[in-house]
Scaffold this active site. Structure first.
Site, PDB file in Angstrom:
ATOM      1  N   LYS A   1       0.829  -1.200   0.000  1.00 32.83           N
ATOM      2  CA  LYS A   1       0.000   0.000   0.000  1.00 32.83           C
ATOM      3  C   LYS A   1       0.865   1.252   0.000  1.00 32.83           C
ATOM      4  O   LYS A   1       2.050   1.219   0.357  1.00 32.83           O
ATOM      5  CB  LYS A   1      -0.912   0.012   1.240  1.00 32.83           C
ATOM      6  CG  LYS A   1      -2.011  -1.027   1.219  1.00 32.83           C
ATOM      7  CD  LYS A   1      -2.898  -0.895   2.442  1.00 32.83           C
ATOM      8  CE  LYS A   1      -4.016  -1.931   2.434  1.00 32.83           C
ATOM      9  NZ  LYS A   1      -4.990  -1.701   1.361  1.00 32.83           N
TER      10      LYS A   1
ATOM     11  N   ARG B   1     -10.636 -11.212   1.376  1.00 35.07           N
ATOM     12  CA  ARG B   1     -11.512 -12.249   0.814  1.00 35.07           C
ATOM     13  C   ARG B   1     -10.910 -13.640   0.975  1.00 35.07           C
ATOM     14  O   ARG B   1     -11.640 -14.631   0.982  1.00 35.07           O
ATOM     15  CB  ARG B   1     -11.815 -11.932  -0.653  1.00 35.07           C
ATOM     16  CG  ARG B   1     -10.630 -11.957  -1.587  1.00 35.07           C
ATOM     17  CD  ARG B   1     -10.860 -11.156  -2.854  1.00 35.07           C
ATOM     18  NE  ARG B   1     -10.897  -9.732  -2.566  1.00 35.07           N
ATOM     19  CZ  ARG B   1     -11.109  -8.790  -3.494  1.00 35.07           C
ATOM     20  NH1 ARG B   1     -11.329  -9.138  -4.751  1.00 35.07           N
ATOM     21  NH2 ARG B   1     -11.108  -7.512  -3.174  1.00 35.07           N
TER      22      ARG B   1
END
Length: 521
Positions: A295, A370
Site C-alpha cells: 500500500k 476475501r
C-alpha cells in the site's frame, strides 16, 4: 482440529493484559472504564434533550418543562429545521424537525450524535438526563437514540498518559407526547440501550487499538477473558498451523508472514430452543500492509481499522449474551491476522487451496480479506451442515470502491437471498444504520476465473466491478442452501477526517439477529 475450547466452567489463567511500551497495562475491564451514575440527583445536575415536531399543533401542552422555559422554546418553532438550540442556564437543548424525520431512526441517530457534544460539554457535572421525543408511537426509538447518545458521548483516553474515567448520567425520565411508557418498560429500554452502547464502545476500542497492541494473540486473550462472564456462551479457537492442517490454505497464505500468526475464533451463543442458526463472520486484519502488493504511505496509516469486521461480530455476540436473549443460536467467527511482509510472505502469482478444496491464484496480495473470509465462510457453512434454515452474514472493510460508490453513510449489501434481504432492510430501518442492496451479476463470475486455478482473488480484466467481483468470490465458499449476505463496510466504518471508529453495525446486527430468530426484545 479445534482442541482448545473454553466455556463458563473453564478457569481462565492465560488472559494476559494488553501491554504497551511506556503506557500502563490495559486489561479488558479498562476497555470499558465506564460507569452509569446511579446516585440521587437534583434539578441543578440535570440535562434535558427535546426532539420536537413542527407539525404537532398541541406541542405547547406536551413539552415536559416549566411554562417559562416552554415559552422560550416555542419562540424558536419557526427557525431552521434540525437546528439545535440551547438554554445553557438550564442545561436545556432542543431540535425542531418534522414528523417524518422523528419517525426515522437514521435521523434520530444523527441527532444523538449532535446532542452528544452537549453531554460531553458538561461531563461529570451531569448526574441525570431527561429525554423527550415528540410523536413517536413505540418505545424502540428511545432505545436507538439512547444507545447512540451514550456511545457518541464516550471519548477514549486509553493511550493518553493521563487516563480519564467516563461517567454517564442516570436516565431519570424519557417520554413522548403520544406514548405512555411503563416503569418496567423504561427499565428494559434503558438496560438494553446501556448494553448496546457498551458493545459499541467495546468495538470502538478494539478497532482503534494500535497494531502493536491489538494483534491476533491479544485479541484472543481479550475474548477469553470476556466469554466466561456470560451464560450460554462458548469459545473455540485455533492457530494458523491448526488451520493449515485442517486445509485452510487461503487463511494460512495471509497469516504465514505475521509475527503472531493467525487465529480463527468461534464464539457460540445458544439458549432455549432455537429454530434457526445465525452466523456472523468478520474479517480481522489487525494491520494491512498490502503484502508484496504494498500500500501507499497515505493509505497504510488507517489499516489498523481492517479488523473492524472481527471487532463488530465479536462485540455483537457479547452484547447478545449480556442481554440473555432466549431461544436463539448465534455463531460469531472472527479471522484474525496481519497482512505482513517478510521472507515467509505469499508472493503474487502463488496458488493456494482453500478449505472447500477450490484453488485460488493470488494475483494481488492486497486482496487478502476475501482469502481469510473464504475459509471462514466454508468453516461456518460446514458447522451449519449447509442447512436451508441457516443464515450467514459476513462483514468486512473489503473494497475501497464501496466507499466511492455509496459514500460514508451506507454499507453495500450483496446477497443470494431475497428473504434475508427483507430481514436486513427491516433491521436497517429499525437501527438507523443504512444499507443498499447491490447486484450479483452472474456474468461477472467470468472475471474471477483463473486460467491456471479455479479462481483468482481479483478480477482478471478492467473495468472489473471490484466490489461485486469480491462478493462473487466470497459466494464461492458458502453452502448453496444457506441464506448468505455480505456487508461491505469499507465506507461506513470510521470518520475519515478524525480517523475515529464509528462502531457502525452493532445496532444493525443486533436487530437483524432478533428479526431472523423471531425474537421480540
Amino acid at each position: 482440529m479445534f482442541s482448545k475450547k473454553l466455556d463458563k466452567s473453564t478457569a481462565v489463567t492465560d488472559g494476559t493484559a494488553w501491554e504497551l511500551t511506556r503506557i500502563p497495562v490495559i486489561d479488558s475491564d479498562q476497555l470499558l472504564s465506564i460507569k452509569f451514575n446511579s446516585s440521587k440527583t437534583d434539578d441543578s445536575s440535570c440535562i434535558a434533550f427535546l426532539i420536537l415536531s413542527h407539525e404537532n399543533e398541541l406541542i405547547d401542552s406536551s413539552i415536559p418543562i416549566c411554562e417559562s422555559l416552554k415559552e422560550y422554546v416555542l419562540k424558536t418553532k419557526n427557525e431552521k429545521k434540525d437546528s439545535i438550540f440551547e438554554c445553557d442556564l438550564h442545561k436545556l437543548y432542543w431540535a425542531w424537525t418534522d414528523e417524518k424525520s422523528i419517525c426515522d431512526n437514521n435521523n434520530l441517530m444523527e441527532l444523538a450524535y449532535k446532542f452528544s457534544a452537549y453531554l460531553r460539554k458538561h461531563e461529570a457535572k451531569v448526574e441525570s438526563l431527561s429525554v423527550f421525543i415528540d410523536l413517536v408511537t413505540s418505545s424502540a426509538p428511545f432505545m436507538t437514540f439512547l444507545s447512540r447518545l451514550f456511545f457518541e458521548s464516550y471519548i477514549s483516553t486509553l493511550y493518553k498518559s493521563e487516563q480519564k474515567e467516563v461517567n454517564f448520567p442516570k436516565i431519570i425520565s424519557f417520554s413522548a407526547s403520544r406514548l405512555t411508557i411503563s416503569e418496567k418498560d423504561s427499565i428494559e429500554i434503558l438496560e438494553t440501550a446501556k448494553k448496546l452502547a457498551l458493545a459499541s464502545i467495546r468495538m470502538k476500542n478494539l478497532v482503534e487499538a494500535p497494531p502493536n497492541v491489538c494483534h491476533c494473540e491479544k485479541f484472543l486473550d481479550y475474548v477469553k477473558k470476556e466469554v466466561p462472564k456470560y451464560k450460554n456462551l462458548y469459545l473455540t479457537y485455533c492457530d494458523e498451523n491448526q488451520c493449515l492442517d485442517a486445509g485452510m490454505g487461503a487463511f494460512y497464505s495471509v497469516s504465514r508472514a505475521s509475527e503472531h500468526g493467525g487465529r480463527l475464533i468461534h464464539i457460540t451463543y445458544k439458549s432455549g430452543n432455537p429454530t434457526t442458526k445465525i452466523g456472523l463472520v468478520g474479517k480481522g486484519i489487525t494491520m494491512d500492509t498490502g503484502g508484496y502488493s504494498l500500500k501507499s504511505c497515505e493509505s497504510i496509516m488507517t489499516m489498523k481499522y481492517d479488523m473492524t469486521g472481527a471487532a463488530l461480530v465479536t462485540s455483537t455476540i457479547l452484547a447478545i449474551a449480556s442481554l440473555e436473549i432466549k431461544d436463539i443460536e448465534v455463531h460469531a467467527v472472527a479471522l484474525l491476522t496481519a497482512n505482513a511482509i517478510n521472507e515467509k510472505a505469499t508472493f503474487p502469482g502463488s496458488i493456494v487451496k482453500a478449505y472447500n478444496g477450490k484453488t485460488i491464484e493470488i494475483l494481488n496480495t492486497d486482496a487478502e480479506g476475501r482469502l481469510v473470509l473464504a475459509d471462514g465462510l466454508t468453516y461456518l457453512s460446514n458447522v451449519f451442515e449447509n442447512s436451508p434454515n441457516s443464515y450467514i452474514i459476513d462483514v468486512a472493510t473489503l473494497t475501497g470502491a464501496m466507499a466511492i460508490c455509496l459514500g460514508t453513510e451506507i454499507a453495500g449489501l450483496f446477497t443470494n437471498s431475497d428473504k434475508l434481504t427483507s430481514f436486513l432492510y427491516q433491521a436497517s430501518k429499525d437501527s438507523g444504520e443504512n444499507i443498499f442492496r447491490m447486484p450479483l451479476h452472474e456474468k461477472y463470475k467470468s472475471l474471477i476465473k483463473s486460467k491456471i486455478a479455479d479462481l483468482s482473488n481479483i478480477a482478471n480484466s478492467k473495468p472489473n466491478a471490484s466490489s461485486m467481483t469480491a462478493a462473487l468470490f466470497l459466494q464461492e465458499f458458502v453452502g448453496d442452501k444457506i441464506h448468505w449476505a455480505h456487508l461491505d463496510i469499507a465506507g461506513v466504518s470510521w470518520r475519515g477526517s478524525k480517523a475515529e471508529a464509528k462502531a457502525w453495525g452493532i445496532l444493525l446486527l443486533y436487530k437483524a439477529v432478533l428479526e431472523l430468530s423471531g425474537t421480540k426484545q
